[in-house]
Design an enzyme around this catalytic site. Structure first.
Site, short mmCIF file in Angstrom:
data_model
loop_
_atom_site.label_atom_id
_atom_site.label_comp_id
_atom_site.label_asym_id
_atom_site.label_seq_id
_atom_site.Cartn_x
_atom_site.Cartn_y
_atom_site.Cartn_z
CG ASP A 246 -25.86 -12.09 18.13
OD1 ASP A 246 -25.52 -11.20 17.31
OD2 ASP A 246 -25.29 -12.22 19.22
CG ASP B 37 -23.85 -19.23 20.67
OD1 ASP B 37 -25.06 -19.43 20.86
OD2 ASP B 37 -23.24 -18.28 21.19
CB CYS C 183 -6.47 -34.35 22.46
SG CYS C 183 -6.94 -32.89 21.52
CB CYS D 43 -5.92 -30.24 19.16
SG CYS D 43 -5.11 -29.82 20.73
CB CYS E 68 -2.98 -32.65 22.51
SG CYS E 68 -4.07 -31.90 23.77
CG HIS F 202 -7.15 -28.85 24.24
ND1 HIS F 202 -6.96 -30.15 23.85
CD2 HIS F 202 -7.95 -28.91 25.33
CE1 HIS F 202 -7.61 -30.96 24.67
NE2 HIS F 202 -8.20 -30.24 25.60
#
Lengths: 386, 386
Positions: A93, A268, A306, A308, A311, A337
């Protein structure tokens, strides 16, 4: 102007777009969520964690990097990609939002903004030209012009004057970028506050200046959600179909779904990482507040389906124990996660658009999240980690 | 008593031993360093990080797990290995050291120790029998009897009385473990303070009781380093050659080298992880204090010849930036490196012993660390993270 990116529109479903941004550091499939690497680090996560979560591009904050370690240091060390060991695309930015929201401002003038560093009290001047110079030193793939960020609510008059300045600064930024032969893509930022006529004018005049993509700024700053969705749709439909659109600082999972269906490609937000550090976990069935006693003996994963690392390997009981005892591992696992969840949602949206079944996807998404939501409401979104 | 482990002595070099401990959760090559997972988490590191660093076994603190989440919760969830997702061997201490050093003690008697939880004020009684019961609930591979931990310095009389109590508690612990049919290996703890005659007596009488291995406790509590090395040697040579020896809570890299050369097989210490969180990094050329300004533009890795993730991917300048801005990633990366360094040192020691060149290894090790040491001295060791 050198165009640092290309954009392909692969499919549409209503206003929603399935696209692909190609940069010098690789491809970004859109719609996409960009984890926020405020100070050249997505909080609690390493580059390998981000890759494992499916991150294709990250954002870094010019304001924070200007304060520490400074653009000169990063340039000397080979630029932001080398510095943070992230070889995929990076978006920065302009620093404007943080200067207006975080810094002790000394003066705002047509030239730019002067402010004191909250870190060491040193005086900094951020002008449109200086912001481009800093972002070029950082070496991001997509950069932004300095814009004036107005607090909500603002009168029509004040918003109009601010918009006019933002447009003048956009012109200066564009010129500075071109003069320096910058290879990054420069996005224009559409401001205009909560006023429909000014949003329309902002979109038209920013497009008339000509940029490599368009960001919608000044949203999610306190205006009602329906208005935010409406203004997003209004702006998006005035932007060129063959360029990417980025809704800055947004947002909650439901906001992403709503904005994607209105034609936004990029997002974002610090929500996944910040909420993780507060113990709030996103799931398709609504939030899980991990500190709750109900999870103390819960051997199930945070989210059943999930994949990830958090998990696959750990129970809610263990994650709760880590969080309650404030073990550092808690922040990493919950951040992993949440970022994985946001990126998975975007992947699902991409597939739904490609298969022209976004309507059905939205219905199912909102049914699950509203009907089954079992835990406390989440913090409202915010766009800076500091 | 069921012996939960076997020990093979593979090679010796002087008093130093190259061995192998086989447990129900796999093999531990000795000499070995055990990262400390105080509350079922090695601070800032995930199980995959520990595996990548070469960790073969970790320690968990009975005292901290008794307070939170409690042994019952961990047992219900399948024991400590499942709870913390660590499928390699785990060693637990008895809780005694932390009760004596951290808790607000209410009463110490022949029965045991009563103390209040610093977390919620609840009253807990830790007796030899209760400590064994808790450790059996946790399900570690190697457990320890409750011992009385005396502050240094202590008189000969006070140390003698304390040793006698530790030996009585050891007998009770052994009986409780056998009565419950515990499958874990139970190590005896050799106390005796800073007195040579008492250390000798402690070793002989603990061995006479008969355990699966022997820990040397009450070291590195303030006594001079030469005395610690001397007492370690004195005890080690009285311990059975065919069982593992564990020096509790030690220590610095140079202490590990000295103690290995005196016949110790196992170590634990919070030094690598705690110092990492203070920005102090271990290298073969001495410590690097990462916050120093001299590293602000240093593009080299923390340690040139290190293959840990932190050294393979990031510069000193980036690690310094993360640490100075207190980014959570700093703590993980520096912890990764330090644990990797400690485990790499142990691997080097194993190889040196196997090749009967420990003397040459020691010479080179001390030359590098003393001659080249460029940075501040490190914090003194400590054995609890809390």
């Amino acid at each position: 102007m050198t165009r640092g990116i290309t954009f392909e529109l692969l499919a549409t479903d209503g206003a929603a777009r399935r696209g692909r941004v190609t940069t010098g550091h690789g491809v970004v499939e859109t719609p996409i969520f960009m984890p926020v690497g405020t100070r050249a680090s997505v909080k609690a996560l390493a580059p390998d964690d981000l890759v494992a979560a499916g991150a294709q591009i990250v954002l870094a904050n010019t304001y924070h990097l200007l304060l520490r370690p400074g653009p000169q240091v990063i340039r000397e060390l080979g630029g932001l990609h080398t510095f943070m060991a992230w070889d995929r695309p990076i978006l920065t930015d302009s620093g404007g939002f943080q200067v207006f929201s975080l810094a002790k401002i000394r003066t705002i003038s047509e030239t730019g903004v002067e402010f004191r560093s909250p870190v060491d009290g040193t005086l900094h001047a951020l002008t449109p030209e200086r912001s481009i110079e800093i972002q070029q030193a950082l070496g991001a793939d997509i950069i932004h012009p300095l814009d004036e960020c107005l607090a909500h609510p603002a009168t029509h008059d004040a918003t109009e004057q601010s918009l006019a300045r933002t447009l003048r600064w956009a012109r200066r930024s564009r010129a500075a970028h071109a003069a320096a032969g910058g290879s990054a893509a420069l996005f224009g930022i559409v401001q205009g506050g909560a006023w429909e006529d000014l949003r329309a004018r902002a979109a038209d005049e920013t497009v008339a200046l000509g940029f490599d993509g368009y960001a919608i700024g000044g949203m999610a700053v306190g205006e009602p959600k329906p208005l935010m969705y409406e203004l997003t749709a209004l702006v998006a439909e005035r932007l060129p179909a063959d360029q990417p659109r980025y809704l800055m600082g947004v947002g909650k999972p439901e906001d992403l779904v709503e904005a994607v269906s209105r034609g936004v490609d990029m997002f974002d937000c610090v929500l996944p990482t910040r909420n993780a550090r507060n113990g709030q976990c996103f799931t398709p069935d609504g939030p899980v507040v991990i500190k709750h006693a109900r999870y103390a003996r819960d051997g199930r994963p945070l989210q059943e389906d999930c994949d990830c690392y958090a998990c696959r390997r750990f129970s809610r009981a263990y994650l709760r124990h880590l969080f309650v005892t404030q073990e550092l591992l808690a922040f990493r696992l919950l951040s992993l996660h949440n970022v994985h969840f946001f990126l998975g949602l975007m992947a699902d949206l991409r597939q739904a658009i490609a298969e022209r079944r976004l309507g059905a996807f939205k219905t199912r998404f909102f049914e699950r999240i509203c009907v089954l939501s079992a835990d406390a409401s989440l913090d409202s979104e915010s766009r800076t980690e500091a």
